[in-house]
Design an enzyme around this catalytic site. Structure first.
Site, PDB file in Angstrom:
ATOM      1  CB  SER A   1       7.870   0.784   8.038  1.00  0.00           C
ATOM      2  OG  SER A   1       7.659   0.219   6.759  1.00  0.00           O
TER       3      SER A   1
ATOM      4  CE  LYS B   1      10.588  -0.800   5.121  1.00  0.00           C
ATOM      5  NZ  LYS B   1       9.237  -0.353   4.717  1.00  0.00           N
TER       6      LYS B   1
ATOM      7  CB  SER C   1       5.858   1.933   4.707  1.00  0.00           C
ATOM      8  OG  SER C   1       5.169   1.563   5.867  1.00  0.00           O
TER       9      SER C   1
END
Length: 615
Positions: free
Chosen positions: A306, A234, A330
């Site tokens: 996210s 990420k 997330s």
């Protein structure tokens, strides 16, 4: 010159009359002789009296900041949801500029000081409660046995294999890391135009790491289950010399000099970084400066955020595993939507050094993968304290892929299982618990205002991105709707510090309640997106494992964003079939137990191997 009798010690000030009246009298007597902004005669610039032995007093510093009137407080009451009398407002306004405004000097005054991004608050969240007995657990890891599965002829079949299987093929030299890395790089290049999940493809870096891994393995220096396994990060996890953009326009050219702690640990494990994956800008939802990351199972909807890129890339077979992060859902949400396994570790287990800070007391880094066991393999590699993260603590991980789960008590909330967001899949999972010999136990928690704990997230996030907000660079972010970060960061400037402390106290109370629940059960089975449990367990720091449990049908695309009548979501007739996951919540630092139960459920559900069409 002011008469000495007008000088107040703190004790006299607290007993005396309005300081606004005193200030006016002093100004009338001394204003002609003293320069503007000078302290009253007989006082030092910081409000300290010149009289020997006289202590300081609140509210007698030189006035600073804009004029404040009773009307100002009347309007502010609407933001704070408090009510003062007219006399209260007048008194508050009379010395605000001398008593409260100086407290903002850190940000607005001549002594303004920069707070480095890596600087953590002095206060730390400790998930362990006073008097809580720490269970003594062994630090052991027993992975699944090598079943000797043959290497598939198809590159696609290889790409969708779980890490535990890929590692066996690499260890036995049935496939090289370089070939596996090329498979994933080609898939990333082929499918990213559909998914928008890649921010930076690290082709040259990845191939260099893969070739190095192959040389070591050929020489008999096998580092372990992640050696040679391609992974995606990420894009809030620092990678030396490779852009780390936070998915946000103001940072799109940011290139860190050093690796984050988790990056270093995966490098040490021999893993191969193939891509920096998308996240919703500054870790919110699934829209970043390159667009919206889409769900491989339903390309008309976002992959959720996210950890949007990790969810999409793992689901589409573009990486072996990925590292995501969670502050308030997330990892759980994209794992649910994309049908992958997401392990959110206990707060303090995995270091966040070199990762973007959104909320110091809530942020967590964790693995996302196609197999339950995969997430434990990765967790073992990235766990442990780091000097750069003051919240990290030593911990053990006790996991046995062959352990029996029959003696375990699985807590569940009866009412939650009967209503949305629970589905038939959630209820079937509860039946599977019984079938596997575990004991379901009904549990309850008080009906408290759990969402009020989000004040902690909003306040800390506003602090983490203060300069970005005050400089108006936050205006550059693509998403500027009311529920996006730019508006939240601006609103957070007006949250009450007193309410922040009270929310923090409520957090402790909620943690105590969760301690009571876990005295009755070994783990919890919950609907993954139940708002209360997402807020509660992120605040208390308990670990969670989200895994695919079945499939449901949806007649409308799903979104992380508040409904927008101007942009209605796509509708489907007939409905579309998509994966649905359930979530296990474990005791603090007991990821091994939820991993063992998750592995048993994964085998019982029998749905982990199905792939999204077109990938």
């Amino acid at each position: 010159m002011a008469d000495k009798t007008t000088l107040h010690s703190r004790r006299k000030f607290l007993v005396g009359g309005s300081l606004g009246v005193l200030g006016a009298a002093l100004e009338a007597k001394a204003g002609a002789q003293a320069p503007a902004g000078s302290p009253p005669s007989g006082q030092l610039p910081n409000g300290q009296s010149e009289t020997p032995g006289a202590p300081t007093a609140f509210g007698i510093a030189p006035p600073v900041g804009p004029e404040v009137s009773p009307v100002t407080f009347g309007e502010a009451e609407k933001l704070m949801q408090v009510e003062m009398t007219a006399a209260d407002r007048a008194k508050a306004a009379s010395n605000w500029r001398m008593q409260m405004a100086p407290l903002y000097e850190r940000r607005t005054g001549p002594k303004k000081i920069e707070l480095e991004a890596a600087l953590a608050p002095a206060s730390q969240w400790n998930p362990y409660l006073s008097g809580m007995k720490l269970e003594v657990r062994t630090d052991s890891f027993v992975r699944s046995a090598d079943v000797g599965a043959p290497l598939p002829a198809s590159d696609d079949a290889i790409a969708f294999a779980p890490v535990w299987q890929l590692s066996r093929w690499i260890e036995s030299k049935k496939i090289t890391s370089e070939r596996l890395t090329e498979i994933y790089l080609k898939r990333l290049e082929r499918f990213d135009p559909k998914l928008h999940c890649v921010i930076t493809l690290t082709r040259d870096h990845a191939l260099a790491q893969a070739r190095a891994a192959d040389k070591e393995i050929a020489a008999g220096r096998y580092r372990g289950p992640l050696h040679g396994i391609p992974w995606g990060a990420k894009d809030l996890l620092d990678t030396a010399g490779i852009p780390t953009t936070y998915g946000a326009e103001p940072y799109r050219n940011r290139v860190p000099k050093d690796d984050g702690a988790v990056t270093k640990r995966l490098n040490d494990a021999g893993a191969v970084l193939v891509a920096k994956l998308s996240l919703g800008a500054l870790a919110l939802n699934d829209v970043w400066f390159g667009g919206q990351t889409m769900n491989p199972w339903l390309l008309e909807e976002g992959s959720s955020g996210s950890s949007a890129g990790p969810g999409a890339a793992v689901a589409a077979g573009l990486v072996g595993f990925a590292i995501g992060s969670e502050t308030g859902g997330s990892i759980v949400s994209p794992s649910m939507r994309c049908g992958v396994n997401g392990l959110r570790p206990t707060y303090g287990r995995v270091p966040r050094t070199g990762a973007m800070t959104l909320c110091w007391s809530l942020d967590k880094l964790g693995p996302m993968a196609r197999g339950v066991e995969d997430t434990l393999l990765v967790l073992k590699a990235i766990s442990g304290p780091d000097a750069g993260d003051v919240a990290t603590v030593p911990s053990t991980l006790s996991f046995d892929a062959g352990a029996s789960v029959k003696v375990l008590r699985v807590g569940y909330f009866p009412q939650w299982m009967k209503e949305a967001p629970a589905t038939v899949v959630d209820r079937a999972a509860l039946e599977a618990v019984k079938k596997l010999g575990m004991t379901p136990v009904e549990v309850t928690i008080p009906d408290w205002p759990y969402d009020s704990l989000n004040l902690i997230l909003f306040a800390e996030a506003g602090a983490a991105f203060e300069e970005l907000t005050l400089s108006h660079k936050v205006d550059e972010l693509k998403a500027q709707v009311p529920d996006a970060w730019p508006n939240v960061f601006r609103q957070s400037r007006f949250l009450s510090a007193v309410d922040f402390v009270q929310a923090d106290r409520l957090r402790r109370k909620v943690a105590e309640e969760m301690g009571r629940v876990f005295s009755e059960v070994d783990l919890l089975l919950v609907p993954s997106l139940r708002d209360e449990i997402l807020v509660i367990t992120n605040c208390t720091g308990h670990p969670s494992l989200t895994l695919r449990a079945g499939f449901v049908e949806v007649s409308e695309a799903r979104s992380d964003w508040a409904p927008d009548p101007k942009h209605p979501l796509p509708k489907f007739s007939p409905p579309r079939r998509v994966p649905h996951g359930v979530t296990l919540i474990g005791r603090l630092f007991d990821e091994g137990t939820i991993g063992q139960v998750g592995l048993a459920l994964e085998k019982e559900f029998g749905v982990a191997g199905e792939r999204p069409a077109g990938f």
